[in-house]
Design an enzyme around this catalytic site. Sequence first.
Site, PDB file in Angstrom:
ATOM      1  N   THR A 163      24.649  23.898   9.748  1.00 46.78           N
ATOM      2  CA  THR A 163      23.267  23.651   9.307  1.00 46.78           C
ATOM      3  C   THR A 163      23.045  22.183   8.962  1.00 46.78           C
ATOM      4  OG1 THR A 163      23.035  25.899   8.493  1.00 46.78           O
ATOM      5  CG2 THR A 163      21.557  24.268   7.551  1.00 46.78           C
TER       6      THR A 163
ATOM      7  N   HIS B 133      20.976  34.270   7.505  1.00 44.52           N
ATOM      8  CA  HIS B 133      22.351  33.742   7.548  1.00 44.52           C
ATOM      9  C   HIS B 133      23.354  34.868   7.782  1.00 44.52           C
ATOM     10  CE1 HIS B 133      25.989  31.564   6.486  1.00 44.52           C
ATOM     11  NE2 HIS B 133      25.281  30.439   6.555  1.00 44.52           N
TER      12      HIS B 133
ATOM     13  N   HIS C  47      21.276  26.619  14.725  1.00 43.69           N
ATOM     14  CA  HIS C  47      22.501  26.808  15.510  1.00 43.69           C
ATOM     15  C   HIS C  47      22.629  28.271  15.891  1.00 43.69           C
ATOM     16  CE1 HIS C  47      24.047  28.466  11.806  1.00 43.69           C
ATOM     17  NE2 HIS C  47      23.883  27.316  11.177  1.00 43.69           N
TER      18      HIS C  47
HETATM   19  C1  GP9 Z   1      23.364  26.938   2.899  1.00 40.11           C
HETATM   20  C2  GP9 Z   1      23.016  26.873   4.325  1.00 40.11           C
HETATM   21  C3  GP9 Z   1      24.058  27.494   5.187  1.00 40.11           C
HETATM   22  O1  GP9 Z   1      22.749  25.990   2.109  1.00 40.11           O
HETATM   23  O2  GP9 Z   1      22.631  25.622   4.732  1.00 40.11           O
HETATM   24  O3  GP9 Z   1      24.632  26.627   6.058  1.00 40.11           O
HETATM   25  P1  GP9 Z   1      25.585  27.079   7.272  1.00 40.11           P
HETATM   26  O4  GP9 Z   1      26.671  27.943   6.689  1.00 40.11           O
HETATM   27  O5  GP9 Z   1      24.742  27.866   8.258  1.00 40.11           O
HETATM   28  O6  GP9 Z   1      26.048  25.810   7.834  1.00 40.11           O
END
Ligand code: GP9
Length: 404
Positions: free
Chosen positions: A80, A193, A253
């Site tokens: 992210t 997520h 992503h």
């Molecule tokens: C948490 C979020 C998750 O703040 O940005 O990130 P990721 O695990 O998808 O890289």
Amino acid sequence: QEKNEMRDWFAKQAEARNETNESFGAYRGSNVLVVQVEAFMNFMIGREIGGREITPNFNKLMKESLYFSNYYHQTGQGRTSDADFSSQSSLHPLPTGSVFVRYPDHRYDVLPQILGERGYETAVFHAYEGSFWNRNNMYKAMGYDHFYSKKDFTMDEPLGWSLGDKSFFRQSLELMSKESQPFYSFLITLSSHHPYSLPASVRELDTGEFKDTIFGNYLESIHYADAALGQLIEGMKEKGIWDNTILYVYGDHDNSIPDKKDYERFLGRPLTELDMHQIMNQVPLLVHLPGGKAAGVDSRPSGQLDMAPSLLHLLGVPTDGYYMMGNNLFASGTPFVVLRSGAFTDGKLYYIPSPDNLFENGACYELATRTETGIEPCRVPYERAKKQLQISDRLITEDLIPQL
Ligand code: GP9
């Protein structure tokens, strides 16, 4: 000499994208609201499951927006944070680790900084711990006026890792309405997520054979994120900012679900190596422009590095003075898109690197026929892609922008 070469490289890149066409500056002074949606992939856009659209709000908005159907995420291990970095800075993330964590104090030409210098009030919103991905430090360095993290939100819709996207958008809009205009707001969602385990009360789809599998749960999470997006649009209309705001929505992503069988069952056809590579690397991009008249599908290849120069083009800010690598989505050429893995496409060819990273062991495809060509046609663009990644890596790790 190396610095001169780099300067020339960036100058050529800027020349290719700096097209003073009718969209240059056409939205000068507009607010800009960017939404980076967690694990939002392209393959299920416009599709249904159990008789229901997976992303009905996105699909509806497509009718009055520009949809880029071959937009690639260019992330690496920083996930992210890489999507964030490459979109804001128009540079590649690093081959290992996250730029946010490793080099937050180096200099980058980033959108919040550039727009802040032009009178925009800039803010980033993400309802999670501010220290995650070193955001507290990085966002300060990127020049944001405000970073609204978990502590600034009321946890009135606990969901998944944190606050549900619906409440996140509602509260973000409240915070935004206290800002002066024009504003630049960057919203990072979280409800979709991994591992996508939303409670039954939030699930709305009949995912049939995928019920209670991680793939089915992923579709449910995206359906929820899409519903939240619909509410954000309604909220923007209620707040009176819909008609003077550029809305830029994209996925960060892939979903970390690598099993080809899931995608084959979902899409109802066998998938080749090329199909699967594109599925795992494409995220949707939708750009809604004030007035909603610019609509249609743009199928040229494009990617996250293109965000900053493209938005600056719409706002009438030339990008030749900035060390940006991306293309301008609103110029006429066909962009060259390089992924962090070393994969690339120029719209005609598509190269997939091998795990040992030896050029000859990779696969070179012709997109028109979607067949492998043998390796030679990919040699020249391979060198070009390699050079681009090397320049980006050196610029970041050696903090070269102030020295160029
Ligand atoms: C948490 C979020 C998750 O703040 O940005 O990130 P990721 O695990 O998808 O890289």
